[in-house]
Design an enzyme around this catalytic site. Structure first.
Site, PDB file in Angstrom:
ATOM      1  N   ASP A 115       3.457   1.702   2.356  1.00  0.00           N
ATOM      2  CA  ASP A 115       3.344   0.515   1.523  1.00  0.00           C
ATOM      3  C   ASP A 115       4.159   0.791   0.258  1.00  0.00           C
ATOM      4  O   ASP A 115       4.445   1.948  -0.063  1.00  0.00           O
ATOM      5  CB  ASP A 115       1.871   0.267   1.187  1.00  0.00           C
ATOM      6  CG  ASP A 115       1.692  -0.883   0.221  1.00  0.00           C
ATOM      7  OD1 ASP A 115       2.318  -1.927   0.458  1.00  0.00           O
ATOM      8  OD2 ASP A 115       0.948  -0.728  -0.756  1.00  0.00           O
ATOM      9  N   ASP A 123      -2.693   1.603   0.106  1.00  0.00           N
ATOM     10  CA  ASP A 123      -3.714   1.687  -0.944  1.00  0.00           C
ATOM     11  C   ASP A 123      -5.131   1.602  -0.383  1.00  0.00           C
ATOM     12  O   ASP A 123      -6.092   1.728  -1.119  1.00  0.00           O
ATOM     13  CB  ASP A 123      -3.500   0.598  -2.001  1.00  0.00           C
ATOM     14  CG  ASP A 123      -3.617  -0.807  -1.447  1.00  0.00           C
ATOM     15  OD1 ASP A 123      -3.279  -1.734  -2.167  1.00  0.00           O
ATOM     16  OD2 ASP A 123      -4.057  -0.981  -0.293  1.00  0.00           O
TER      17      ASP A 123
END
Length: 668
Positions: free
Chosen positions: A333, A565
Site C-alpha cells: 500500500d 495499514d
C-alpha cells in the site's frame, strides 16, 4: 535454598527432569547390583527405573491408542523396552533388562531436553512481554495510593515517575518524557511523548514524570493481546507439522507390522535364532521411530517467533513464519506504508470567488468524522476556522466522502469521484492539479450543492443526474441543482526514509515481483513508485480492486505478501498468502486482520522477516535431512547386526536432541 513450596513448584514444572534423574539413579544402582550378582536387588531396582522413567510416555501412548485409535512413537519405545526386559527374563540374559532400562532413560533424557527447549523458547518470548509491574500509583482525592494492576479501572489517573515502567496502556494527561518502547516495538531509540499521546504497558519511562489516564482495562492492553497471540502461535501447528504428524501415524502402523514380520520370518528365511531375531526386531522398533522427524519443525518455528518478537516482528503463528520464507511477490500500500502516513495540507487553491478558508471549512465539515489520514490533515489545517461538523456523512473507500452541511450537500474526493456530480472541473484547477500530482502530491477536490424546490427531485443544471452515495456503489437520487467546485486541496505525504533501501534489499533477497497498490491518482502513484524503485503500479483502486490484484498475483507467483495499514487494506491483507500490518501498534483491527505485525514504524523490518522465514525454512530442511539420514543408517546397521539396542537408542535419541538444538539456533 529451596523452601518446601518452591521445591513443590519446581517439581511440577520440571517433572520430566525429576523422572529422568530418578530413572538414571535406579538404573545405575541396579546395573551395579546385577554386576555384583545381587540379582534380587537388581530385579527390584531396574523395573522401578522402567516405571518412573517410562510412566509418562506409556500414559501418553496408551491414551493415543485407546482414545484416538492411533499408534505413536511413545508407545513404540515402551514396547521395545518391555520386549527387551521380557526377552532377558525368558533367556536369563539379564543384561537385556539393563538395555531396556537404558532405552527408557535415554528416551526420558531426550524428553527432558525437548521440554527444556520448549520452556526456553517460551521464556524468551514471555521475557519480552512480562515487563509490567505488579502495582500502579493511583491518584485518589489528591493522594497517591498503591493499587494492583488487576484492580485498575477505566478513568483512573496514575503517576509514573522517571525510570519506572508504564503499568498499563494509558493516555498522557500532563508531562513530557521519552519512552523506551523496545519491549513492544523493537525500536532501539526512545520516543518523545507528551499530552494526548498513548503509552503502552511494559514500556520504560525516561526523564519526565507523567500523569496518565487509563482508557481501557489492563487485560485489554497491547502487551496482553500480544501475549495471547504468542500463546496461540505456540498451540497452532503449521501445515508442515500437521503433515509430519499425519505421516507419523501411518508410519507407526508400518513400523509395527514390519516389526512383527522381523520378529517371526528371519528364523525361517535367514536361519537366525529366535533370540537374535526378537532382539533385532526390538532394536528395529527403536531406530525406526520418527522422533527426530517430529522434532525437526516446531522448535525451529517457535525459536523463529521468539527471534522476531525481539526485533519487533510479531508472527501470529508458525505457519506464517514458514510462509514468509516462500514469498515470491510483495504488494505495498502507499499511504502509511511506503510513506510516513503523516500528511499535511501543502496548498489550497480556491475556485472563482471562494477563498482558501472557504475551501478548508467546507472540506473540514465532512472530514471531521473521518479516520483517514488525509481527512485528519484537512481538519488540522482548518482548526482555527469556524465550522460545524456535517451530518449524514458517508465515506466511500478509495473515492471520497460526502455529507450534509447547512442544507447543502458536500462532496470531497478524487477528481473522478467529484466529476460525477459536477458539470465540469474548472480548467485552471485541472492544470494546477496536474502540476501538483507530477510533484507527487495528492489532490483532493471539494464541491458543494444546494437542494432544489422539489426536495430531492428533478435534474440538475446541464441535465446531469445526481446520486446518493453508499460505501460501494452509487444509487440515483431525485434530481437537485448541480454541484459547484469550490476548490482543491493538495496533500503532501513524506516518503519513509528507509523505503527505497528496503525495496532494494527485497530485490537483493530475490523477491521476483514488487508492486504498489493505491487508491491515489496515477501521477502521484507513479511519482512515489519511481522514488522508491517500484516498477509496477496499480493506482485509483477501490478495496475490491486491490483484492483482485492480489488474486492475479497469486495465480502467477503462488505465495504473495501484502503490506498495508491493516484497516483500509483489510480485504487484501486477508486474501494475501501473508498479510503484514505496519507501524500501527495498539490497533485491535491490525492484530486481528494481519498475519504478521511490524510493531515499530520500521519498514526495513520486512526484509528481516523474510530473511528469518527463509532461515527457518532452511533449518527445517536440514533437520529433516539429518533425521531421515539417522533413521536409514541405523536401520541398515541393525539389519547387518552392527547396532545393538543401547547403540540404537543413543543414535535415535541423539538425532532427536541434535535437531532440537539445531532449531534453537534461531534464538540468536
Amino acid at each position: 535454598m529451596l523452601y518446601p513450596e518452591r521445591l513443590t513448584q519446581f517439581t511440577k514444572e520440571h517433572s520430566d527432569t525429576v523422572a529422568a534423574i530418578a530413572c538414571g539413579l535406579l538404573l545405575l544402582v541396579g546395573a551395579i547390583a546385577l554386576h555384583l550378582n545381587f540379582l534380587g536387588l537388581a530385579l527390584l531396582l531396574l523395573p522401578a527405573a522402567y516405571v518412573i522413567g517410562g510412566y509418562e510416555s506409556a500414559r501418553e501412548g496408551l491414551t493415543t491408542l485407546f482414545k484416538e485409535k492411533e499408534l505413536d512413537v511413545d508407545l513404540l519405545m515402551i514396547v521395545a523396552a518391555v520386549g527387551a526386559a521380557s526377552l532377558g527374563l525368558w533367556q536369563r540374559e539379564y543384561h537385556l533388562i539393563v538395555d531396556g532400562a537404558i532405552l527408557i532413560l535415554i528416551f526420558a533424557i531426550s524428553g527432558t531436553l525437548e521440554g527444556y527447549a520448549m520452556r526456553h523458547t517460551e521464556r524468551s518470548i514471555r521475557s519480552l512481554m512480562s515487563l509490567t509491574p505488579d502495582i500502579a500509583m493511583v491518584l485518589r482525592q489528591g493522594r497517591e495510593e498503591e493499587v494492583l494492576i488487576s484492580q485498575l479501572k477505566v478513568g483512573d489517573e496514575i503517576v509514573v515517575k522517571p525510570g519506572e515502567l508504564i503499568p498499563t496502556d494509558a493516555v498522557i494527561l500532563s508531562g513530557y518524557s521519552s519512552i523506551n518502547q523496545a519491549a513492544i516495538t523493537g525500536e532501539s531509540l526512545p520516543v518523545e511523548k507528551t499530552v494526548g499521546e498513548e503509552v503502552f504497558a511494559g514500556t520504560l519511562n525516561g526523564y519526565g514524570a507523567l500523569k496518565l489516564k487509563v482508557h481501557q482495562p489492563p487485560e485489554s492492553s497491547l502487551i496482553q493481546r500480544v501475549i495471547k497471540l504468542v500463546e496461540q502461535a505456540q498451540t497452532e501447528e503449521p501445515p508442515s507439522q500437521q503433515f509430519i504428524e499425519r505421516f507419523e501415524r501411518g508410519y507407526a502402523r508400518f513400523i509395527v507390522i514390519a516389526g512383527v514380520l522381523l520378529a517371526t520370518l528371519p528364523p525361517f528365511l535367514l536361519g537366525w535364532d529366535w533370540e537374535t531375531t526378537i532382539y533385532r526386531a526390538l532394536t528395529f522398533l527403536v531406530v525406526a521411530s520418527p522422533c527426530a522427524l517430529m522434532a525437526a519443525i516446531m522448535p525451529t518455528l517457535l525459536s523463529g517467533i521468539a527471534n522476531g518478537a525481539k526485533q519487533g516482528i510479531l508472527f501470529k503463528n508458525g505457519s506464517q513464519l514458514e510462509m514468509m520464507g516462500k514469498v515470491r511477490a510483495i504488494a505495498f500500500d502507499k499511504t502509511g506504508t511506503l510513506t510516513t502516513g503523516i500528511v499535511e495540507v501543502f496548498q489550497v487553491i480556491p475556485a472563482g470567488n471562494y477563498s482558501q478558508a472557504d475551501v478548508l471549512k467546507v472540506a473540514a465539515t465532512v472530514e471531521s468524522v473521518s479516520e483517514h489520514a488525509i481527512g485528519k490533515a484537512i481538519v488540522k489545517a482548518a482548526a482555527d476556522l469556524n465550522w460545524v461538523s456535517a451530518v449524514e456523512v458517508q465515506a466511500i473507500p478509495g473515492q471520497g466522502i460526502v455529507g450534509i452541511n447547512q442544507d447543502q450537500k458536500v462532496i470531497v474526493g478524487n477528481a473522478a469521484f467529484v466529476q460525477k456530480h459536477v458539470i465540469s472541473l474548472p480548467e485552471e484547477l485541472q492544470k494546477s492539479a496536474s502540476v501538483l500530482e507530477q510533484q507527487g502530491k495528492t489532490v483532493v477536490w471539494v464541491a458543494q450543492g444546494g437542494w432544489g424546490d422539489g426536495g430531492m427531485g428533478g435534474q440538475g443544471d446541464g441535465g446531469k443526474e445526481l446520486f446518493s452515495l453508499s460505501p460501494y456503489h452509487l444509487v440515483p437520487l431525485s434530481p437537485c441543482p448541480a454541484f459547484d467546485v469550490i476548490g482543491l486541496i493538495a496533500i503532501a505525504d513524506e516518503l519513509r526514509s528507509e523505503a527505497a533501501a528496503t525495496i532494494a534489499r527485497l530485490k537483493a533477497l530475490g523477491v521476483e515481483q514488487i508492486v504498489m497498490l493505491t487508491g491515489d491518482n496515477q501521477r502521484t502513484a507513479d511519482s512515489v513508485a519511481q522514488a522508491v524503485g517500484i516498477n509496477q503500479v496499480y493506482a485509483e483502486l477501490l478495496p475490491e480492486d486491490k483484492l483482485d490484484v492480489i488474486r492475479r498475483l497469486q495465480k502467477q507467483y503462488k505465495t504473495v505478501a501484502m503490506v498495508g495499514d491493516g484497516i483500509n487494506d483489510a480485504p487484501a491483507l486477508a486474501q494475501a498468502s501473508v498479510g503484514i500490518a505496519m507501524g500501527v501498534a495498539g490497533s485491535d483491527v491490525v492484530l486481528e486482520t494481519a498475519d504478521i505485525v511490524l510493531m515499530a514504524d520500521r519498514l526495513e523490518k520486512l526484509a528481516v522477516a523474510i530473511a528469518l522465514g527463509r532461515r527457518s525454512h532452511g533449518i527445517i530442511k536440514q533437520n529433516i535431512t539429518v533425521a531421515l539420514s539417522f533413521i536409514i543408517l541405523l536401520l541398515v546397521g541393525n539389519f547387518l547386526g552392527n547396532v545393538n539396542l543401547p547403540l540404537g537408542v543413543i543414535g535415535h535419541e541423539g538425532s532427536t536432541v541434535l535437531v532440537t538444538l539445531s532449531g534453537l539456533r534461531l534464538l540468536k
